[in-house]
Enzyme design. Structure first.
Site, short mmCIF file in Angstrom:
data_model
loop_
_atom_site.label_atom_id
_atom_site.label_comp_id
_atom_site.label_asym_id
_atom_site.label_seq_id
_atom_site.Cartn_x
_atom_site.Cartn_y
_atom_site.Cartn_z
N HIS A 68 0.82 -1.21 0.00
CA HIS A 68 0.00 0.00 0.00
C HIS A 68 0.86 1.26 0.00
CE1 HIS A 68 -3.93 -1.95 0.26
NE2 HIS A 68 -3.31 -2.87 0.98
N THR A 69 2.02 1.15 -0.59
CA THR A 69 2.89 2.31 -0.74
C THR A 69 2.92 2.81 -2.18
OG1 THR A 69 4.68 0.72 -0.90
CG2 THR A 69 4.46 1.87 1.20
N ASP A 70 2.54 1.94 -3.15
CA ASP A 70 2.73 2.36 -4.56
C ASP A 70 1.87 3.56 -4.91
OD1 ASP A 70 0.35 0.82 -4.68
OD2 ASP A 70 0.94 -0.27 -6.49
N LEU A 122 -1.84 -12.18 -6.31
CA LEU A 122 -0.64 -12.49 -7.09
C LEU A 122 -0.70 -11.88 -8.49
CD1 LEU A 122 -0.12 -16.21 -5.95
CD2 LEU A 122 0.95 -14.15 -5.02
N SER A 123 -1.64 -10.95 -8.68
CA SER A 123 -1.70 -10.12 -9.89
C SER A 123 -1.97 -10.89 -11.18
CB SER A 123 -0.40 -9.32 -10.06
OG SER A 123 -0.28 -8.43 -9.00
N SER A 124 -2.98 -11.73 -11.13
CA SER A 124 -3.37 -12.43 -12.36
C SER A 124 -3.85 -11.44 -13.42
CB SER A 124 -4.45 -13.46 -12.06
OG SER A 124 -5.55 -12.85 -11.41
N SER A 125 -4.50 -10.38 -12.99
CA SER A 125 -5.03 -9.43 -13.99
C SER A 125 -3.92 -8.60 -14.62
CB SER A 125 -6.10 -8.54 -13.38
OG SER A 125 -5.63 -7.96 -12.22
N ASP A 148 2.06 -3.80 -9.80
CA ASP A 148 1.84 -5.13 -10.37
C ASP A 148 2.29 -5.19 -11.82
OD1 ASP A 148 0.61 -5.22 -7.92
OD2 ASP A 148 -1.44 -5.29 -8.70
N GLU A 153 -6.34 -0.72 -16.44
CA GLU A 153 -7.03 -1.24 -15.26
C GLU A 153 -7.78 -0.13 -14.52
OE1 GLU A 153 -5.31 -4.49 -13.47
OE2 GLU A 153 -6.58 -4.43 -11.70
C1 GLA Z 1 -2.99 -4.30 -5.12
C2 GLA Z 1 -2.78 -3.18 -6.13
C3 GLA Z 1 -1.33 -2.68 -6.07
C4 GLA Z 1 -0.94 -2.32 -4.64
C5 GLA Z 1 -1.29 -3.46 -3.68
C6 GLA Z 1 -1.05 -3.10 -2.25
O1 GLA Z 1 -2.23 -5.42 -5.48
O2 GLA Z 1 -3.04 -3.67 -7.43
O3 GLA Z 1 -1.17 -1.59 -6.93
O4 GLA Z 1 -1.55 -1.13 -4.25
O5 GLA Z 1 -2.65 -3.85 -3.82
O6 GLA Z 1 0.29 -2.93 -2.01
#
Ligand code: GLA
Length: 444
Positions: free
Chosen positions: A81-83, A171-174, A223, A211
């Site tokens: 939650h820093t991005d 795990l960022s499938s999208s 991601d 997105e």
């Molecule tokens: C999700 C969002 C990222 C990031 C994380 C938390 O994965 O897609 O951009 O904010 O939550 O670190």
């Protein structure tokens, strides 16, 4: 990220080796694919080429014109939650990915078949709109729309898509689907004169825009950058203000072990947006006090004590997490570069505590998974990863302890949690840090 859950449901790939993942009943699963078993990327590519020919064969050009691309999922090691606060993150691309076989068409039609959903969609590049009936396809549509709107000379395409990144697990499938789509579109455009030369970083930013603006998920940039620019054996230290990325070597005797709690929660979208707005509120309040800050990234840990009294409690705790988490990322990069694994592990544990107590994005299952992991000898660190409210933990486990970890962690976890809250069976995945997205070269 409820939309993420819809994006790429996991369907075990029949070509993959088995035995790397066990569920709580100890049954083997057909995961993970490819390289983790020393073979498979080429097999996967050959399979997708076969499906492409079978699905769209009639008007197929010569087989040599079919390209296969892959884009990995990612696990975030620290910096949560820093991005979206223009801060620092340290994710790694993992050996689970979305693979696309693609060939160019002579018209401006795009046809996409998803092997995971066993569904096909068709649309025209000049009229891309949101598809409520096939939500997974919006990651493809959105990416192509953003590229087209930015003037990229896209070609019509036939595509077959398959993925093995667990969906909704953090795990960022999208992001993997978006990045794979963008790389496929760039490669196909490059087969004819006048392609486009957006580099991997620029492509990742287009995917994030897709997105945000098309899919409607207000995610940060971590991601897509990790999926695009990851490096094998390394984590990626990303400055989310400048988008500078630097690979940081990971200790080879500590594989990345991911534990999926089995919890999937729809709360994530609304709570995620709420956290973002609380961070923005903190910045606004600090600006009103005359601080020259553009985002929470600009507040140092040394300034915390002075600024905390200026913030209402709910906002104060969120800001405190972000400010200290940014610092933990910087310390983690130093620790990893110096080979101080124990120190990095302690920073992971502190990150989890902060996400649980200050940012309040953990849940009892994530906390239980971290607790049982930290009890296993050989575990240097454990924390929740991704947006939170369910999904996965990431663990730094010495290679000699991985078998014991796998044996004990799920059993102890199940004795601590309420099984009725689990949407899926918990899982343990042993992963490697992989390269970011690219073409899979044809065999031979
Ligand atoms: C999700 C969002 C990222 C990031 C994380 C938390 O994965 O897609 O951009 O904010 O939550 O670190």
């Amino acid at each position: 990220m409820a939309a993420l859950d819809e994006a790429t449901r996991t369907v075990p790939c029949k070509d993959s080796c088995d035995g790397h993942t066990s569920n709580v009943r100890g049954e083997p699963r057909l995961e993970p694919p490819g390289d983790a078993c020393g073979r498979g990327e080429q097999q996967k590519a050959a399979r997708l080429r076969g499906v492409l020919a079978a699905m769209f064969g009639a008007d197929a050009p010569a087989p040599s014109e079919v390209l296969v691309v892959r884009a990995p999922g990612r696990v975030n090691l620290i910096g949560e939650h820093t991005d979206y606060n223009e801060g620092f993150v340290l994710p790694a691309a993992i050996d689970r990915d979305v693979t696309i076989a693609v060939r160019g068409r002579r018209d401006r039609i795009v046809r996409v078949h998803s092997l995971n959903y066993v569904e096909s969609v068709e649309f025209a590049l000049d009229h891309i709109s949101y598809d409520h009936d096939h939500p997974w396809s919006n990651y493809v549509r959105g990416t192509l729309k953003v590229l087209a709107d930015s003037g990229a000379p896209l070609r019509g395409m036939d595509m077959v898509v398959a993925g093995d990144v667990p969906a909704g697990a953090g795990l960022s499938s999208s992001a993997a689907l978006e990045v794979a789509t963008a790389v496929a579109a760039r490669a196909v455009a490059g087969q004819v004169a006048g392609g486009f030369d957006l580099d991997d970083r620029a492509l990742a930013l287009k995917c994030q825009k897709a997105e945000n603006s098309f899919v409607g998920v207000n995610c940060g940039v971590m991601d897509q950058l990790a999926s695009s620019l990851g490096k094998a054996g390394h984590a990626l230290f990303i400055d989310c203000r400048s988008y500078d990325c630097e690979p940081v070597p990971l200790p080879c005797d500590y594989p990345i072990v991911i534990c999926d709690t089995g919890v999937r929660r729809g709360l994530r979208d609304s709570e995620y947006n709420l956290r973002r707005s609380q961070c923005e509120e903190a910045v606004m309040l600090l600006q009103r006090r005359g601080m020259p800050v553009r985002s929470l990234r600009d507040v140092s840990p040394g300034e915390l004590a002075r600024v905390e009294p200026w913030l209402p409690e709910a906002v104060r705790v969120r800001a405190k997490h972000v400010i200290l988490e940014n610092d933990r990322v910087l310390l983690s990069v130093e620790a990893l570069r110096a080979g101080r694994v124990g120190e990095f592990g302690r920073l992971m544990v502190a990150s989890h505590a902060s996400l649980r107590d200050l940012y309040e994005v953990s849940c009892p299952e994530l906390d239980a998974m971290v607790e049982v992991a930290l009890d296993v000898p050989g575990v240097a660190g454990a924390r929740m990863t991704g947006a939170g409210f369910g999904g996965c933990t990431v663990n730094l486990v010495h290679e000699d302890a991985v078998d014991e970890f796998r044996r004990t962690v799920l059993t102890r976890y199940m004795s601590k949690v309420n099984p009725s809250r689990l949407s899926l069976e918990p899982q343990v995945y042993v992963c490697r840090a992989e390269d970011g997205a690219g073409l899979i070269p044809p065999e031979g």
